[in-house]
Design a protein around this motif. Structure first.
Motif, PDB file in Angstrom:
ATOM      1  N   GLN A  13       0.702  -1.095  -0.169  1.00  0.00           N
ATOM      2  CA  GLN A  13       0.011  -0.225  -0.130  1.00  0.00           C
ATOM      3  C   GLN A  13       0.865   1.135   0.004  1.00  0.00           C
ATOM      4  OE1 GLN A  13      -2.805  -0.536   3.249  1.00  0.00           O
ATOM      5  NE2 GLN A  13      -4.430  -0.843   1.948  1.00  0.00           N
ATOM      6  N   ALA A  14       0.382   2.399  -0.667  1.00  0.00           N
ATOM      7  CA  ALA A  14       1.048   3.703  -0.702  1.00  0.00           C
ATOM      8  C   ALA A  14       1.470   3.911   0.867  1.00  0.00           C
ATOM      9  CB  ALA A  14       0.118   4.503  -1.271  1.00  0.00           C
ATOM     10  N   GLY A  15       2.634   4.465   1.039  1.00  0.00           N
ATOM     11  CA  GLY A  15       2.918   4.761   2.427  1.00  0.00           C
ATOM     12  C   GLY A  15       3.679   3.763   3.141  1.00  0.00           C
ATOM     13  N   GLY A  16       3.829   2.513   2.414  1.00  0.00           N
ATOM     14  CA  GLY A  16       4.262   1.374   3.138  1.00  0.00           C
ATOM     15  C   GLY A  16       5.738   1.225   2.649  1.00  0.00           C
ATOM     16  N   SER A  17       6.373   0.240   3.123  1.00  0.00           N
ATOM     17  CA  SER A  17       7.841  -0.205   2.861  1.00  0.00           C
ATOM     18  C   SER A  17       8.099  -1.566   2.324  1.00  0.00           C
ATOM     19  CB  SER A  17       8.646  -0.147   4.135  1.00  0.00           C
ATOM     20  OG  SER A  17       8.444   1.202   4.801  1.00  0.00           O
ATOM     21  N   LEU A  85       6.339   4.389   0.190  1.00  0.00           N
ATOM     22  CA  LEU A  85       6.399   4.360  -1.216  1.00  0.00           C
ATOM     23  C   LEU A  85       4.897   4.985  -1.773  1.00  0.00           C
ATOM     24  CD1 LEU A  85       7.238   0.412  -1.151  1.00  0.00           C
ATOM     25  CD2 LEU A  85       8.141   2.222  -2.360  1.00  0.00           C
ATOM     26  N   THR A  86       5.018   5.359  -3.122  1.00  0.00           N
ATOM     27  CA  THR A  86       4.012   6.136  -3.935  1.00  0.00           C
ATOM     28  C   THR A  86       3.666   5.145  -4.819  1.00  0.00           C
ATOM     29  OG1 THR A  86       5.294   7.405  -5.011  1.00  0.00           O
ATOM     30  CG2 THR A  86       4.904   8.293  -2.815  1.00  0.00           C
ATOM     31  N   LEU A  87       2.458   5.691  -5.494  1.00  0.00           N
ATOM     32  CA  LEU A  87       1.951   5.228  -6.835  1.00  0.00           C
ATOM     33  C   LEU A  87       3.155   4.879  -7.788  1.00  0.00           C
ATOM     34  CD1 LEU A  87      -1.887   6.069  -6.868  1.00  0.00           C
ATOM     35  CD2 LEU A  87      -0.747   4.194  -5.902  1.00  0.00           C
ATOM     36  N   GLU A  88       3.808   6.197  -7.608  1.00  0.00           N
ATOM     37  CA  GLU A  88       4.797   6.132  -8.997  1.00  0.00           C
ATOM     38  C   GLU A  88       5.928   5.477  -8.723  1.00  0.00           C
ATOM     39  OE1 GLU A  88       2.027   9.246  -9.119  1.00  0.00           O
ATOM     40  OE2 GLU A  88       3.258   8.903  -7.137  1.00  0.00           O
ATOM     41  N   VAL A 113       2.759  -0.555  -6.099  1.00  0.00           N
ATOM     42  CA  VAL A 113       2.191   0.207  -4.903  1.00  0.00           C
ATOM     43  C   VAL A 113       0.664   0.430  -5.317  1.00  0.00           C
ATOM     44  CG1 VAL A 113       2.522   2.178  -3.389  1.00  0.00           C
ATOM     45  CG2 VAL A 113       4.320   1.129  -4.596  1.00  0.00           C
ATOM     46  N   SER A 114      -0.187   0.023  -4.120  1.00  0.00           N
ATOM     47  CA  SER A 114      -1.699   0.407  -4.584  1.00  0.00           C
ATOM     48  C   SER A 114      -2.151   1.435  -3.478  1.00  0.00           C
ATOM     49  CB  SER A 114      -2.283  -0.855  -4.363  1.00  0.00           C
ATOM     50  OG  SER A 114      -2.236  -1.442  -3.009  1.00  0.00           O
ATOM     51  N   VAL A 115      -3.277   2.140  -3.719  1.00  0.00           N
ATOM     52  CA  VAL A 115      -3.765   2.997  -3.065  1.00  0.00           C
ATOM     53  C   VAL A 115      -4.451   2.291  -1.659  1.00  0.00           C
ATOM     54  CG1 VAL A 115      -4.383   4.775  -4.732  1.00  0.00           C
ATOM     55  CG2 VAL A 115      -6.167   2.883  -4.017  1.00  0.00           C
TER      56      VAL A 115
END
Length: 115
Positions: A13-17, A85-88, A113-115
């Motif tokens: 997920q976005a923001g994860g590692s 992490l971001t979608l990009e 990376v997903s929302v």
């Protein structure tokens, strides 16, 4: 023949590692450098970062202070720690090793990376 094998990719997920690994079938002690690159869908390959034989690192602009490269000479493995992490950041991540003129590449690992 020396091989590099990436692992650790997956869905996050976005923001994860995530932490990616690049394992060499040969000793990495004498490699001039090892590096990470990525190729987002429909885009050109991008430089993520690299680490020299002496342990110095430098990073591409895409990292923006969120990624860290390290290596363990005893395990013949290089790592890429990716935070926030971001979608990009969705891409196929590949590692390479520079021994002489032509670098050796791994097969890549998918990071999504997903929302």
């Amino acid at each position: 023949q020396m091989r590099l094998v990436e692992s650790g990719g997956g869905l996050v997920q976005a923001g994860g590692s995530l932490r990616l690994s690049c394992a060499s079938s040969s000793s990495i002690f004498s490699f001039k450098s090892m590096g990470w690159y990525r190729q987002p869908p429909g885009k050109q390959r991008e430089f993520v970062g690299r680490i020299t034989a002496g342990g110095a690192t430098d990073y591409g602009d895409v990292v923006m202070g969120r990624f860290t490269i390290s290596k363990d000479n005893r395990r013949n493995t290089m790592y890429l720690q990716m935070n926030n992490l971001t979608l990009e950041d969705t891409a196929v991540y590949s590692c390479n090793a520079v021994l002489g003129i032509t670098p050796i590449w791994g097969q890549g690992t998918q990071v999504t990376v997903s929302v």
